[in-house]
Design a protein around this motif. Structure first.
Motif, PDB file in Angstrom:
ATOM      1  N   GLU A   1       1.070  -1.175   0.005  1.00 27.86           N
ATOM      2  CA  GLU A   1       0.168   0.071  -0.023  1.00 27.86           C
ATOM      3  C   GLU A   1       0.747   1.143   0.162  1.00 27.86           C
ATOM      4  O   GLU A   1       0.535   2.301  -0.521  1.00 27.86           O
ATOM      5  CB  GLU A   1      -0.982  -0.052   1.278  1.00 27.86           C
ATOM      6  CG  GLU A   1      -1.858   1.255   1.226  1.00 27.86           C
ATOM      7  CD  GLU A   1      -2.714   1.157   2.600  1.00 27.86           C
ATOM      8  OE1 GLU A   1      -3.075   2.408   2.808  1.00 27.86           O
ATOM      9  OE2 GLU A   1      -2.844   0.188   3.157  1.00 27.86           O
TER      10      GLU A   1
ATOM     11  N   ARG B   1       2.347   1.889  -3.390  1.00 21.09           N
ATOM     12  CA  ARG B   1       1.421   2.393  -4.384  1.00 21.09           C
ATOM     13  C   ARG B   1       1.059   3.883  -4.025  1.00 21.09           C
ATOM     14  O   ARG B   1       1.116   4.755  -5.086  1.00 21.09           O
ATOM     15  CB  ARG B   1      -0.126   1.742  -4.194  1.00 21.09           C
ATOM     16  CG  ARG B   1      -0.103   0.586  -4.889  1.00 21.09           C
ATOM     17  CD  ARG B   1      -1.433   0.048  -4.835  1.00 21.09           C
ATOM     18  NE  ARG B   1      -2.182  -0.450  -3.478  1.00 21.09           N
ATOM     19  CZ  ARG B   1      -2.104  -1.479  -2.950  1.00 21.09           C
ATOM     20  NH1 ARG B   1      -1.139  -2.332  -3.538  1.00 21.09           N
ATOM     21  NH2 ARG B   1      -2.579  -1.649  -1.787  1.00 21.09           N
TER      22      ARG B   1
ATOM     23  N   GLU C   1       4.045   5.603  -5.905  1.00 17.50           N
ATOM     24  CA  GLU C   1       3.780   5.638  -7.299  1.00 17.50           C
ATOM     25  C   GLU C   1       2.583   6.710  -7.447  1.00 17.50           C
ATOM     26  O   GLU C   1       3.136   7.479  -8.488  1.00 17.50           O
ATOM     27  CB  GLU C   1       3.366   4.111  -7.782  1.00 17.50           C
ATOM     28  CG  GLU C   1       4.295   3.148  -7.777  1.00 17.50           C
ATOM     29  CD  GLU C   1       3.837   1.799  -8.112  1.00 17.50           C
ATOM     30  OE1 GLU C   1       2.625   1.922  -8.496  1.00 17.50           O
ATOM     31  OE2 GLU C   1       4.549   1.018  -7.981  1.00 17.50           O
ATOM     32  N   ASP C   2       1.630   6.887  -6.789  1.00 12.18           N
ATOM     33  CA  ASP C   2       0.594   7.854  -6.834  1.00 12.18           C
ATOM     34  C   ASP C   2       1.276   9.178  -6.863  1.00 12.18           C
ATOM     35  O   ASP C   2       1.181  10.166  -7.570  1.00 12.18           O
ATOM     36  CB  ASP C   2      -0.323   7.807  -5.993  1.00 12.18           C
ATOM     37  CG  ASP C   2      -1.235   6.438  -6.253  1.00 12.18           C
ATOM     38  OD1 ASP C   2      -1.360   5.868  -7.522  1.00 12.18           O
ATOM     39  OD2 ASP C   2      -2.261   6.149  -5.491  1.00 12.18           O
TER      40      ASP C   2
END
Length: 67
Positions: free
Chosen positions: A16, A19, A22-23
């Protein structure tokens, strides 16, 4: 700044968190393209991107403080 090792460790342990990073990178890239006029956007859209980036930074900081 100064938390690169902690970021890498959390990224390896928690999908999580990876991610969220990455966002953050994707939104940051969009802001850069807007600022440099490579991909111009409306002022409202740029403000929304900046707010999104700030929210992601808050999530990153919170995760780092929890370890």
């Amino acid at each position: 700044p100064g938390q690169l090792e902690a970021i890498h460790a959390l990224k390896a342990r928690r999908a999580e968190f990876a991610r969220v990073l990455e966002d953050y990178d994707a939104v940051n890239d969009q802001i850069h393209r807007a600022e440099t006029r490579i991909e111009p956007v409306s002022e409202d859209a740029e403000v929304m991107l900046r707010k999104q980036r700030l929210a992601l930074k808050d999530r990153i900081a919170e995760a780092l403080s929890r370890g």
